[in-house]
Design a protein around this motif. Sequence first.
Motif, mmCIF file in Angstrom:
data_model
loop_
_atom_site.group_PDB
_atom_site.id
_atom_site.type_symbol
_atom_site.label_atom_id
_atom_site.label_comp_id
_atom_site.label_asym_id
_atom_site.label_seq_id
_atom_site.Cartn_x
_atom_site.Cartn_y
_atom_site.Cartn_z
ATOM 1 N N LEU A 148 0.828 -1.209 0.000
ATOM 2 C CA LEU A 148 0.000 0.000 0.000
ATOM 3 C C LEU A 148 0.862 1.259 0.000
ATOM 4 C CD1 LEU A 148 -2.830 -1.121 2.429
ATOM 5 C CD2 LEU A 148 -2.982 -0.790 -0.043
ATOM 6 N N GLY A 149 2.003 1.198 0.694
ATOM 7 C CA GLY A 149 2.932 2.325 0.655
ATOM 8 C C GLY A 149 3.478 2.551 -0.740
ATOM 9 N N PHE A 150 3.804 1.468 -1.437
ATOM 10 C CA PHE A 150 4.313 1.553 -2.805
ATOM 11 C C PHE A 150 3.278 2.190 -3.735
ATOM 12 C CE2 PHE A 150 4.833 -0.103 -7.098
ATOM 13 C CZ PHE A 150 6.176 0.153 -7.339
ATOM 14 N N ILE A 151 2.047 1.738 -3.623
ATOM 15 C CA ILE A 151 0.982 2.256 -4.489
ATOM 16 C C ILE A 151 0.722 3.729 -4.217
ATOM 17 C CG2 ILE A 151 -1.495 2.090 -4.992
ATOM 18 C CD1 ILE A 151 -1.175 -0.988 -4.525
ATOM 19 N N SER A 152 0.581 4.079 -2.939
ATOM 20 C CA SER A 152 0.258 5.471 -2.608
ATOM 21 C C SER A 152 1.422 6.411 -2.908
ATOM 22 C CB SER A 152 -0.150 5.588 -1.138
ATOM 23 O OG SER A 152 0.912 5.232 -0.288
ATOM 24 N N ALA A 153 2.642 5.923 -2.784
ATOM 25 C CA ALA A 153 3.815 6.770 -3.026
ATOM 26 C C ALA A 153 4.008 7.088 -4.498
ATOM 27 C CB ALA A 153 5.073 6.108 -2.470
ATOM 28 N N VAL B 17 -7.645 -1.095 9.052
ATOM 29 C CA VAL B 17 -8.033 -0.065 8.084
ATOM 30 C C VAL B 17 -7.367 1.260 8.450
ATOM 31 C CG1 VAL B 17 -9.970 1.342 7.236
ATOM 32 C CG2 VAL B 17 -10.212 -1.142 7.390
ATOM 33 N N PHE B 18 -7.391 1.612 9.727
ATOM 34 C CA PHE B 18 -6.793 2.875 10.174
ATOM 35 C C PHE B 18 -5.264 2.845 10.040
ATOM 36 C CE2 PHE B 18 -10.885 2.604 12.273
ATOM 37 C CZ PHE B 18 -11.431 3.844 11.959
ATOM 38 N N TYR B 19 -4.678 1.693 10.308
ATOM 39 C CA TYR B 19 -3.228 1.526 10.133
ATOM 40 C C TYR B 19 -2.841 1.738 8.669
ATOM 41 C CZ TYR B 19 1.196 -1.032 9.587
ATOM 42 O OH TYR B 19 2.480 -1.414 9.251
ATOM 43 N N PHE B 20 -3.588 1.113 7.763
ATOM 44 C CA PHE B 20 -3.279 1.226 6.345
ATOM 45 C C PHE B 20 -3.539 2.636 5.811
ATOM 46 C CE2 PHE B 20 -4.136 -3.530 6.233
ATOM 47 C CZ PHE B 20 -2.786 -3.836 6.307
ATOM 48 N N LEU B 21 -4.568 3.304 6.321
ATOM 49 C CA LEU B 21 -4.833 4.677 5.889
ATOM 50 C C LEU B 21 -3.693 5.610 6.302
ATOM 51 C CD1 LEU B 21 -8.668 5.102 6.481
ATOM 52 C CD2 LEU B 21 -7.466 4.664 4.338
ATOM 53 N N SER B 22 -3.092 5.348 7.459
ATOM 54 C CA SER B 22 -1.961 6.182 7.870
ATOM 55 C C SER B 22 -0.749 5.932 6.971
ATOM 56 C CB SER B 22 -1.618 5.951 9.346
ATOM 57 O OG SER B 22 -1.218 4.633 9.581
ATOM 58 N N ILE B 23 -0.566 4.706 6.543
ATOM 59 C CA ILE B 23 0.533 4.410 5.610
ATOM 60 C C ILE B 23 0.258 5.048 4.246
ATOM 61 C CG2 ILE B 23 1.641 2.555 4.279
ATOM 62 C CD1 ILE B 23 1.642 0.898 6.810
ATOM 63 N N ILE B 24 -0.975 5.031 3.813
ATOM 64 C CA ILE B 24 -1.333 5.667 2.544
ATOM 65 C C ILE B 24 -1.087 7.174 2.628
ATOM 66 C CG2 ILE B 24 -3.316 6.287 1.103
ATOM 67 C CD1 ILE B 24 -4.316 3.407 1.509
ATOM 68 N N GLY B 25 -1.459 7.785 3.743
ATOM 69 C CA GLY B 25 -1.193 9.212 3.924
ATOM 70 C C GLY B 25 0.294 9.517 3.863
ATOM 71 N N LEU B 26 1.092 8.683 4.518
ATOM 72 C CA LEU B 26 2.550 8.844 4.484
ATOM 73 C C LEU B 26 3.066 8.693 3.058
ATOM 74 C CD1 LEU B 26 5.304 9.063 5.980
ATOM 75 C CD2 LEU B 26 5.234 6.562 6.163
ATOM 76 N N GLY B 27 2.566 7.702 2.339
ATOM 77 C CA GLY B 27 2.983 7.492 0.949
ATOM 78 C C GLY B 27 2.649 8.672 0.051
ATOM 79 N N LEU B 28 1.473 9.262 0.245
ATOM 80 C CA LEU B 28 1.105 10.439 -0.541
ATOM 81 C C LEU B 28 2.037 11.607 -0.238
ATOM 82 C CD1 LEU B 28 -2.794 10.440 -0.509
ATOM 83 C CD2 LEU B 28 -1.307 10.278 -2.496
ATOM 84 N N PHE B 29 2.389 11.766 1.029
ATOM 85 C CA PHE B 29 3.312 12.850 1.395
ATOM 86 C C PHE B 29 4.660 12.659 0.697
ATOM 87 C CE2 PHE B 29 6.546 14.676 4.271
ATOM 88 C CZ PHE B 29 6.182 16.016 4.146
ATOM 89 N N ILE B 30 5.189 11.449 0.760
ATOM 90 C CA ILE B 30 6.468 11.164 0.108
ATOM 91 C C ILE B 30 6.344 11.359 -1.406
ATOM 92 C CG2 ILE B 30 8.242 9.401 -0.301
ATOM 93 C CD1 ILE B 30 8.166 10.370 2.590
ATOM 94 N N ILE C 240 -4.484 12.581 9.586
ATOM 95 C CA ILE C 240 -4.952 13.953 9.367
ATOM 96 C C ILE C 240 -3.771 14.909 9.241
ATOM 97 C CG2 ILE C 240 -6.176 15.887 10.456
ATOM 98 C CD1 ILE C 240 -8.132 13.749 11.603
ATOM 99 N N VAL C 241 -2.806 14.795 10.157
ATOM 100 C CA VAL C 241 -1.646 15.699 10.129
ATOM 101 C C VAL C 241 -0.841 15.522 8.849
ATOM 102 C CG1 VAL C 241 0.589 16.165 11.242
ATOM 103 C CG2 VAL C 241 -1.476 15.969 12.633
ATOM 104 N N VAL C 242 -0.600 14.270 8.468
ATOM 105 C CA VAL C 242 0.218 14.044 7.267
ATOM 106 C C VAL C 242 -0.530 14.489 6.003
ATOM 107 C CG1 VAL C 242 -0.340 11.639 6.687
ATOM 108 C CG2 VAL C 242 1.957 12.473 6.342
ATOM 109 N N LEU C 243 -1.848 14.365 5.971
ATOM 110 C CA LEU C 243 -2.609 14.848 4.814
ATOM 111 C C LEU C 243 -2.589 16.373 4.735
ATOM 112 C CD1 LEU C 243 -5.680 12.448 4.610
ATOM 113 C CD2 LEU C 243 -3.799 12.651 2.996
ATOM 114 N N ILE C 244 -2.709 17.033 5.890
ATOM 115 C CA ILE C 244 -2.632 18.497 5.899
ATOM 116 C C ILE C 244 -1.247 18.947 5.455
ATOM 117 C CG2 ILE C 244 -2.624 20.520 7.424
ATOM 118 C CD1 ILE C 244 -4.924 19.124 8.980
ATOM 119 N N ALA C 245 -0.207 18.289 5.984
ATOM 120 C CA ALA C 245 1.164 18.623 5.580
ATOM 121 C C ALA C 245 1.363 18.386 4.089
ATOM 122 C CB ALA C 245 2.169 17.799 6.386
ATOM 123 N N THR C 246 0.784 17.314 3.569
ATOM 124 C CA THR C 246 0.889 17.011 2.139
ATOM 125 C C THR C 246 0.237 18.105 1.308
ATOM 126 O OG1 THR C 246 0.831 14.646 2.627
ATOM 127 C CG2 THR C 246 0.338 15.289 0.368
#
Length: 190
Positions: A13-18, A90-103, A173-179
């Motif tokens: 999921l990190g690979f896909i979102s990144a 689900v919440f764990y994976f959403l946080s990884i997706i948010g991190l991937g989008l930021f990267i 939420i924080v990582v999406l706002i930062a993104t």
Amino acid sequence: YQIFWVLILGIILGFISASMISKEIEGKTFDLLMSNPISRKQIIIEKFIGLIPMVLIINLGAYLTIVGATIAIGENLNFYYLFLTHLISVFYFLSIIGLGLFISTIFDEKMKSSITTMAIVVGMFILDSIAQMIPDYDYIGYLSLKNYYRPYESLKFGEVYSEGLVVFIVFTIVVLIATMIYFEHKNIEV
């Protein structure tokens, strides 16, 4: 669940979102995307929301497969505890997706952003593993998202680590706002 679910699926999921934003920039299709009357913030939100169904389908599919296999072989398993385990993930994976989008917004190349996100997910897994094995270093586990997802406790005892859920929600939420803030001010060469 400790290896495949937390680490391997997290890496995928990190690979896909990144690669969501960086592939648009690298492929020079971002200018076409921006020709529509939408803001960069909206692009981030839509990319994030677009990955939610995938997370839900993976979770539901895995849940139904495990339930079916458990019934087929005549094993005993608390299906409510299993459901809790998947719900929390689900919440764990959403946080990884948010991190991937930021990267993905930091790097303009798809492979750089994907490899960086995968390395962060693996690094967090290693940090948490060290923290669990060596009590003197338990504090470094707090740097890992994996520390806040405890599938064993939810699967075996039905316990929900509520602090972990709060960390996932706040982190996402924080990582999406930062993104959105970073991406709004990023200079993208056309």
